[in-house]
Design an enzyme around this catalytic site. Structure first.
Site, mmCIF file in Angstrom:
data_model
loop_
_atom_site.group_PDB
_atom_site.id
_atom_site.type_symbol
_atom_site.label_atom_id
_atom_site.label_comp_id
_atom_site.label_asym_id
_atom_site.label_seq_id
_atom_site.Cartn_x
_atom_site.Cartn_y
_atom_site.Cartn_z
ATOM 1 C CE LYS A 12 -17.485 -9.194 -7.293
ATOM 2 N NZ LYS A 12 -18.569 -9.979 -6.661
ATOM 3 N N GLY A 13 -13.340 -3.949 -5.115
ATOM 4 C CA GLY A 13 -13.109 -2.723 -4.337
ATOM 5 C C GLY A 13 -13.634 -2.879 -2.928
ATOM 6 C CD GLN A 66 -10.283 0.391 -5.629
ATOM 7 O OE1 GLN A 66 -10.446 1.520 -6.101
ATOM 8 N NE2 GLN A 66 -9.936 0.205 -4.361
ATOM 9 C CG ASP A 120 -2.476 -3.598 -1.786
ATOM 10 O OD1 ASP A 120 -2.128 -4.502 -2.566
ATOM 11 O OD2 ASP A 120 -2.565 -3.763 -0.554
ATOM 12 N NE ARG A 173 -9.704 -2.345 3.587
ATOM 13 C CZ ARG A 173 -8.718 -1.711 4.225
ATOM 14 N NH1 ARG A 173 -8.987 -0.630 4.928
ATOM 15 N NH2 ARG A 173 -7.483 -2.125 4.141
ATOM 16 N NE ARG A 174 -11.051 -8.729 2.986
ATOM 17 C CZ ARG A 174 -10.270 -7.708 2.592
ATOM 18 N NH1 ARG A 174 -9.116 -7.497 3.138
ATOM 19 N NH2 ARG A 174 -10.659 -6.892 1.639
ATOM 20 C CB THR A 219 -13.322 -12.089 -7.829
ATOM 21 O OG1 THR A 219 -14.637 -12.188 -7.275
ATOM 22 C CG2 THR A 219 -13.221 -13.024 -9.027
ATOM 23 C CE LYS A 276 -4.263 -1.531 2.180
ATOM 24 N NZ LYS A 276 -4.147 -2.829 1.556
ATOM 25 C CE LYS A 279 -22.434 -9.395 -4.041
ATOM 26 N NZ LYS A 279 -21.438 -9.601 -5.045
ATOM 27 N NE ARG A 297 -4.552 -7.096 -6.270
ATOM 28 C CZ ARG A 297 -3.597 -6.683 -5.421
ATOM 29 N NH1 ARG A 297 -2.424 -7.273 -5.377
ATOM 30 N NH2 ARG A 297 -3.815 -5.658 -4.626
HETATM 31 C C1 FAD Z 1 -6.035 -10.973 -4.523
HETATM 32 C C2 FAD Z 1 -6.889 -9.857 -4.044
HETATM 33 C C3 FAD Z 1 -6.354 -8.587 -3.917
HETATM 34 C C4 FAD Z 1 -7.153 -7.520 -3.480
HETATM 35 N N1 FAD Z 1 -6.627 -6.266 -3.450
HETATM 36 C C5 FAD Z 1 -7.445 -5.217 -3.206
HETATM 37 C C6 FAD Z 1 -6.970 -3.879 -3.317
HETATM 38 O O1 FAD Z 1 -5.791 -3.626 -3.595
HETATM 39 N N2 FAD Z 1 -7.860 -2.868 -3.109
HETATM 40 C C7 FAD Z 1 -9.183 -3.104 -2.797
HETATM 41 O O2 FAD Z 1 -9.955 -2.150 -2.663
HETATM 42 N N3 FAD Z 1 -9.637 -4.368 -2.637
HETATM 43 C C8 FAD Z 1 -8.812 -5.419 -2.828
HETATM 44 N N4 FAD Z 1 -9.287 -6.698 -2.697
HETATM 45 C C9 FAD Z 1 -10.625 -6.926 -2.071
HETATM 46 C C10 FAD Z 1 -11.756 -6.828 -3.103
HETATM 47 O O3 FAD Z 1 -11.916 -5.496 -3.517
HETATM 48 C C11 FAD Z 1 -13.077 -7.328 -2.530
HETATM 49 O O4 FAD Z 1 -13.437 -6.520 -1.445
HETATM 50 C C12 FAD Z 1 -13.059 -8.765 -2.076
HETATM 51 O O5 FAD Z 1 -12.328 -9.568 -2.950
HETATM 52 C C13 FAD Z 1 -14.507 -9.339 -2.005
HETATM 53 O O6 FAD Z 1 -15.094 -9.295 -3.267
HETATM 54 P P1 FAD Z 1 -15.319 -10.602 -4.171
HETATM 55 O O7 FAD Z 1 -14.828 -10.281 -5.542
HETATM 56 O O8 FAD Z 1 -14.715 -11.778 -3.561
HETATM 57 O O9 FAD Z 1 -16.877 -10.730 -4.345
HETATM 58 P P2 FAD Z 1 -18.081 -10.704 -3.323
HETATM 59 O O10 FAD Z 1 -19.286 -10.592 -4.195
HETATM 60 O O11 FAD Z 1 -17.882 -9.710 -2.253
HETATM 61 O O12 FAD Z 1 -18.024 -12.140 -2.706
HETATM 62 C C14 FAD Z 1 -18.327 -13.300 -3.447
HETATM 63 C C15 FAD Z 1 -18.331 -14.504 -2.521
HETATM 64 O O13 FAD Z 1 -17.000 -14.695 -2.028
HETATM 65 C C16 FAD Z 1 -17.020 -15.065 -0.666
HETATM 66 N N5 FAD Z 1 -16.387 -13.994 0.119
HETATM 67 C C17 FAD Z 1 -16.072 -12.755 -0.305
HETATM 68 N N6 FAD Z 1 -15.493 -12.051 0.672
HETATM 69 C C18 FAD Z 1 -15.463 -12.853 1.747
HETATM 70 C C19 FAD Z 1 -14.996 -12.713 3.070
HETATM 71 N N7 FAD Z 1 -14.447 -11.590 3.495
HETATM 72 N N8 FAD Z 1 -15.140 -13.773 3.914
HETATM 73 C C20 FAD Z 1 -15.685 -14.928 3.513
HETATM 74 N N9 FAD Z 1 -16.141 -15.122 2.272
HETATM 75 C C21 FAD Z 1 -16.038 -14.110 1.399
HETATM 76 C C22 FAD Z 1 -18.478 -15.232 -0.297
HETATM 77 O O14 FAD Z 1 -18.869 -16.563 -0.542
HETATM 78 C C23 FAD Z 1 -19.177 -14.305 -1.252
HETATM 79 O O15 FAD Z 1 -20.514 -14.659 -1.482
HETATM 80 C C24 FAD Z 1 -8.513 -7.767 -3.130
HETATM 81 C C25 FAD Z 1 -9.045 -9.050 -3.262
HETATM 82 C C26 FAD Z 1 -8.269 -10.084 -3.720
HETATM 83 C C27 FAD Z 1 -8.879 -11.432 -3.875
#
Ligand code: FAD
Length: 310
Positions: A185-186, A161, A132, A291-292, A229, A98, A199, A182
């Site tokens: 979603k954000g 994002q 990031d 955020r998680r 994702t 970051k 969403k 990379r």
């Molecule tokens: C490799 C990587 C790098 C990233 N880097 C950044 C970054 O630099 N900046 C940034 O803003 N964001 C970053 N993110 C986070 C990203 O923006 C999302 O917030 C995160 O990935 C959740 O979105 P999703 O695409 O998994 O879809 P979602 O629609 O949120 O989730 C889809 C499904 O995945 C599972 N899931 C998702 N999140 C969780 C969780 N926390 N706990 C348990 N299950 C979950 C659930 O089953 C959910 O139904 C990163 C994510 C990844 C995978």
């Protein structure tokens, strides 16, 4: 934005909450699901375990918005240790940083110098540095810093994002000179003027951007694309789009976070997709963990179970 998501994202910025939560054992236990440990050794051990099943890693030392130059320097030195530790143990690890943790709020020049030193070391070790993407206050400067780094080095990529309206335009501009992206979603709290509030629109934009990144001219340009994702339906649509574009699994790369979607991680790696797990570690886990929780309020049940498990 959902009420719960909004509450967790607001909580991620609360000092009051952070000071109480970090010492609360049940919360720490719940966090361990997403984090192999507080220190580098734990992250390297997890990297080794993943590597045994054909999965690479990307290591992130948690922290953001450092307030003093000494803190930024400590982070830079830590990442040099990460690279050194991975090389010494022959581990397949990239790093993801970051910019505000490398001191961006204190001044751009020093932050860029720190970033450059990490990219140089990573290049010497044959590995990569990812930048990031943080909240939208930093999008312009982050992309600017990425652009100048990329003009000098081939082993640097940036996160983009799909929740931001601007990303489509940003990506078009950036891709014109190749690069590495990379797509995620954000994860931050953004206003509706800047980001899709719904969403389903974020998901639709993700797929539209993914298809753009799979266009023949983009593939010919040798751009490295990571699909970051855990969204199973989206992953399958991207796999299908890749097949239609004539790609083999080994031509495509996915990444997920440590501890999330493990079955899907194993499936993708077993099918021959290039696959990495992003491992976050360190004691500054509070905002990141909030955020998680915001991503999946069901995780709160997991925390509560730990609270009641004593
Ligand atoms: C490799 C990587 C790098 C990233 N880097 C950044 C970054 O630099 N900046 C940034 O803003 N964001 C970053 N993110 C986070 C990203 O923006 C999302 O917030 C995160 O990935 C959740 O979105 P999703 O695409 O998994 O879809 P979602 O629609 O949120 O989730 C889809 C499904 O995945 C599972 N899931 C998702 N999140 C969780 C969780 N926390 N706990 C348990 N299950 C979950 C659930 O089953 C959910 O139904 C990163 C994510 C990844 C995978």
């Amino acid at each position: 934005m959902g009420l719960l998501r909004s509450a967790f994202l607001a909580g991620s910025q609360s000092r009051w909450l952070r000071e109480r939560a970090v010492n609360f054992k049940p919360v720490r236990r719940a966090v361990s699901r997403f984090m192999p440990g507080d220190d580098l050794e734990a992250a390297l051990a997890a990297t080794r375990t993943l590597q045994a099943s054909g999965i690479g890693s990307v290591l992130t030392y948690l922290g953001e918005n450092v307030q003093k130059p000494e803190e930024a320097e400590q982070v830079r030195l830590h990442y040099l240790d990460v690279l050194g530790g991975a090389k010494q143990r022959a581990l397949d690890a990239e790093i993801s940083v970051k910019l505000t943790q490398l001191g961006l709020d204190l001044g751009r020049a020093a932050c860029e110098t720190a970033l450059t030193s990490l990219i140089e070391r990573a290049a010497a070790d044959g590995t990569w540095v990812w930048i990031d993407m943080e909240s939208s206050d930093y999008t312009d400067v982050t992309l600017d810093i990425y652009r100048s780094a990329r003009a000098r080095f081939q082993n640097v990529g940036v996160c983009v994002q799909s929740y931001l309206y601007r990303t489509e335009r940003d990506l078009e501009g950036l891709m014109a000179s190749g690069g590495a992206f990379r797509l995620v979603k954000g994860a931050y709290r953004e206003p509706p003027e800047k980001a899709f509030p719904k969403k389903r629109d974020v998901d639709a934009n993700y797929f539209a951007l993914a298809r753009r990144l799979l266009a023949p001219e983009v593939l010919r340009a040798g751009i490295r694309t990571i699909f970051g994702t855990h969204d199973g339906a989206l992953v399958r649509r991207i796999e299908e789009a890749g097949r239609q574009a004539g790609l083999r699994p080994q031509d495509m790369e996915f990444q997920m976070l440590y501890g999330i979607g493990r079955e899907e991680q194993v499936r993708l790696a077993a099918q021959g997709y290039r696959f990495r797990v992003l491992i976050s570690y360190g004691d500054a886990w509070f905002p990141w963990y909030m955020r998680r929780l915001a991503e999946r309020p069901a995780n709160v049940l997991f925390v509560l179970k730990n609270v009641f498990a004593g």
